[in-house]
Design an enzyme around this catalytic site. Structure first.
Site, mmCIF file in Angstrom:
data_model
loop_
_atom_site.group_PDB
_atom_site.id
_atom_site.type_symbol
_atom_site.label_atom_id
_atom_site.label_comp_id
_atom_site.label_asym_id
_atom_site.label_seq_id
_atom_site.Cartn_x
_atom_site.Cartn_y
_atom_site.Cartn_z
ATOM 1 N N GLU A 139 1.032 -1.068 -0.135
ATOM 2 C CA GLU A 139 -0.019 0.181 0.117
ATOM 3 C C GLU A 139 0.653 0.767 -0.259
ATOM 4 O O GLU A 139 1.497 1.372 0.474
ATOM 5 C CB GLU A 139 -0.549 0.197 1.355
ATOM 6 C CG GLU A 139 -1.511 1.370 0.984
ATOM 7 C CD GLU A 139 -3.164 1.164 2.104
ATOM 8 O OE1 GLU A 139 -2.527 0.058 2.927
ATOM 9 O OE2 GLU A 139 -3.944 1.888 1.458
ATOM 10 N N GLU A 143 2.501 8.445 7.238
ATOM 11 C CA GLU A 143 2.664 6.671 7.746
ATOM 12 C C GLU A 143 3.599 6.196 7.378
ATOM 13 O O GLU A 143 3.281 4.677 7.709
ATOM 14 C CB GLU A 143 0.696 6.434 7.235
ATOM 15 C CG GLU A 143 -0.292 7.378 8.168
ATOM 16 C CD GLU A 143 -1.471 6.652 7.626
ATOM 17 O OE1 GLU A 143 -1.868 5.603 7.669
ATOM 18 O OE2 GLU A 143 -2.410 7.207 7.029
ATOM 19 N N ASP A 189 -4.886 3.637 -3.121
ATOM 20 C CA ASP A 189 -5.677 4.111 -2.369
ATOM 21 C C ASP A 189 -6.328 5.799 -2.139
ATOM 22 O O ASP A 189 -5.201 6.422 -2.383
ATOM 23 C CB ASP A 189 -5.172 4.028 -0.664
ATOM 24 C CG ASP A 189 -6.626 4.270 0.789
ATOM 25 O OD1 ASP A 189 -6.690 5.459 0.564
ATOM 26 O OD2 ASP A 189 -6.060 3.847 1.546
ATOM 27 N N THR A 190 -7.414 5.647 -2.362
ATOM 28 C CA THR A 190 -7.710 7.457 -3.141
ATOM 29 C C THR A 190 -7.017 8.588 -1.945
ATOM 30 O O THR A 190 -7.439 9.051 -1.879
ATOM 31 C CB THR A 190 -8.935 7.607 -3.296
ATOM 32 O OG1 THR A 190 -10.409 7.091 -2.261
ATOM 33 C CG2 THR A 190 -9.604 6.569 -4.643
ATOM 34 N N PHE A 191 -7.888 8.020 -0.826
ATOM 35 C CA PHE A 191 -7.748 8.792 -0.029
ATOM 36 C C PHE A 191 -5.252 9.305 0.475
ATOM 37 O O PHE A 191 -5.405 10.551 0.246
ATOM 38 C CB PHE A 191 -7.504 8.100 1.678
ATOM 39 C CG PHE A 191 -6.889 8.782 3.047
ATOM 40 C CD1 PHE A 191 -7.260 10.123 3.471
ATOM 41 C CD2 PHE A 191 -5.783 8.791 4.125
ATOM 42 C CE1 PHE A 191 -7.115 10.981 4.487
ATOM 43 C CE2 PHE A 191 -5.356 8.756 5.007
ATOM 44 C CZ PHE A 191 -6.058 10.197 4.886
ATOM 45 N N HIS A 192 -5.373 8.141 0.322
ATOM 46 C CA HIS A 192 -3.421 8.302 0.531
ATOM 47 C C HIS A 192 -2.514 10.095 -1.257
ATOM 48 O O HIS A 192 -2.606 10.442 -1.259
ATOM 49 C CB HIS A 192 -2.993 7.512 0.886
ATOM 50 C CG HIS A 192 -2.490 6.736 1.882
ATOM 51 N ND1 HIS A 192 -2.429 7.292 2.713
ATOM 52 C CD2 HIS A 192 -4.034 5.652 2.198
ATOM 53 C CE1 HIS A 192 -3.331 6.799 4.136
ATOM 54 N NE2 HIS A 192 -3.846 5.276 3.618
ATOM 55 N N HIS A 241 -7.946 0.889 -2.620
ATOM 56 C CA HIS A 241 -8.951 0.953 -1.426
ATOM 57 C C HIS A 241 -9.704 1.918 -2.504
ATOM 58 O O HIS A 241 -9.106 3.120 -2.832
ATOM 59 C CB HIS A 241 -7.881 1.519 -0.429
ATOM 60 C CG HIS A 241 -7.773 0.457 0.644
ATOM 61 N ND1 HIS A 241 -6.649 0.599 2.355
ATOM 62 C CD2 HIS A 241 -9.096 -0.895 0.672
ATOM 63 C CE1 HIS A 241 -7.222 -1.058 2.593
ATOM 64 N NE2 HIS A 241 -7.725 -1.450 2.030
ATOM 65 N N ARG A 275 -12.002 10.494 5.476
ATOM 66 C CA ARG A 275 -11.720 9.502 6.164
ATOM 67 C C ARG A 275 -13.213 8.623 6.025
ATOM 68 O O ARG A 275 -13.379 7.609 6.896
ATOM 69 C CB ARG A 275 -11.311 8.800 6.978
ATOM 70 C CG ARG A 275 -9.380 8.785 6.828
ATOM 71 C CD ARG A 275 -8.825 7.489 7.172
ATOM 72 N NE ARG A 275 -7.233 7.183 6.426
ATOM 73 C CZ ARG A 275 -6.886 6.236 6.169
ATOM 74 N NH1 ARG A 275 -7.273 5.038 5.646
ATOM 75 N NH2 ARG A 275 -5.401 6.507 5.828
ATOM 76 N N GLU A 294 -12.662 1.664 2.518
ATOM 77 C CA GLU A 294 -12.135 1.156 3.715
ATOM 78 C C GLU A 294 -12.609 2.972 4.557
ATOM 79 O O GLU A 294 -12.857 3.986 4.235
ATOM 80 C CB GLU A 294 -10.482 1.629 3.518
ATOM 81 C CG GLU A 294 -10.003 1.721 5.041
ATOM 82 C CD GLU A 294 -8.260 1.651 4.572
ATOM 83 O OE1 GLU A 294 -7.896 0.514 5.361
ATOM 84 O OE2 GLU A 294 -7.897 2.823 3.999
#
Ligand code: MN
Length: 294
Positions: free
Chosen positions: A147, A153, A180-183, A206, A212, A241
């Site tokens: 990921e 993070e 992951d779209t958030f990251h 994700h 979030r 997520e």
């Protein structure tokens, strides 16, 4: 898209066997085909029983985790690296034993905000550890995905381009990226372009909103994201997520900085997420079909 799934932390902190079984029931009841668990310590849970429940509910299991600093494979301390390799090897075997299909997350470093730059030596250790883990995963019939997460993070892989270079260095055809779209929303110059860049190297995806919480209640441009996934012919899984301090796993909440409620009613959130992803994905497919028509 192959199957649509949901992270178990929408339902439970993952502390008890009953909590995990209940999360499986609820995921299936909402129509999801995958449940994602955080690393399940084999000594704490009855993996065979979870595997049986998953089969009965037609749920695939994916496990994701981040390494602790004491087992950071990107460390310069070989003792710490060996501890990380052992943890990864155990995690792959636990995924196999629970009948899971894939191990993902921050497997190449600790899941933490680093107070230092990554080092060349640490990076080499990490590449070697992931290459070894990939061999074990391949033999175990478990997919391995890394990921790419934001700067708070990990310090090692924050962008898709960094991830692709890292995967190449492992020399393994068994390692793919977990985006992951958030990251991506935090780190990528153009998240949709990074999806196109990664193409077939994306092994897992994700979907998370910028805060979030509820999909659509933030700034992630899901239409462009889904257009890119449709364009590359993404045929693997997508998992929703979301974290809120309505459900708290202490380690993950601290590592991810979950300090407040983005929701309290998890069932409403889950049902909304499923509809949101399906509708937006279908719209992207329709746009693509219209575009291709002469
Ligand atoms: Mn994620």
């Amino acid at each position: 898209m192959r199957r649509l799934g949901i992270h178990s932390f929408v339902w439970t902190d993952g502390g008890t066997q009953e909590g995990l079984e209940d999360a499986m029931e609820k995921s299936a009841a909402c129509g999801f085909g995958i449940i994602e668990f955080a690393y399940l310590r084999p000594e704490k849970f009855d993996l065979e029983r979870l595997a049986k429940r998953a089969r009965a509910l037609d749920l695939d299991i994916v496990v994701t985790m981040g390494l602790p600093l004491s087992a950071d494979v990107s460390s310069e301390d070989l003792g710490v690296v060996r501890a990380g390799e052992a943890l990864l090897s155990d995690a792959v075997k636990a995924v196999r034993d629970i009948g899971g299909i894939r191990l993902g997350g921050i497997l190449y470093s600790a899941h933490t905000k680093y107070a230092r730059m990554p080092t060349e030596c640490g990076r080499k250790n990490s590449v070697a550890a992931i290459a070894k883990t990939a061999d074990i995963a391949k033999q175990s019939g478990v997919e391995l995905v890394l990921e790419i997460v934001n700067r708070f993070e990990t310090n090692l892989l924050n962008t898709t381009a960094q991830g692709l270079a890292f995967v190449r260095e492992t020399g393994s055809d068994h390692v793919r990226l977990h985006l992951d779209t958030f990251h991506m929303n935090i780190e990528e110059v153009d998240p949709a372009a990074s999806v196109r860049l990664a193409g077939d190297k994306i092994g897992y995806f994700h979907i998370g909103e910028s805060n979030r919480g509820y999909l659509g209640a933030g700034v992630v441009d899901f239409d462009r994201m889904f257009d890119a996934l449709v364009e590359i012919g993404y045929a693997r899984d997508i998992v929703f997520e979301s974290f809120s301090n309505a459900v708290v796993d202490e380690a993950l909440s601290l590592a991810c900085g979950i300090w407040r409620d983005t929701w309290t009613d998890n069932e409403a959130l889950a049902r909304h997420a499923k509809r949101f992803i399906e509708i937006r994905y279908e719209e992207a497919q329709r746009r693509r079909a219209t575009l291709a028509r002469p």
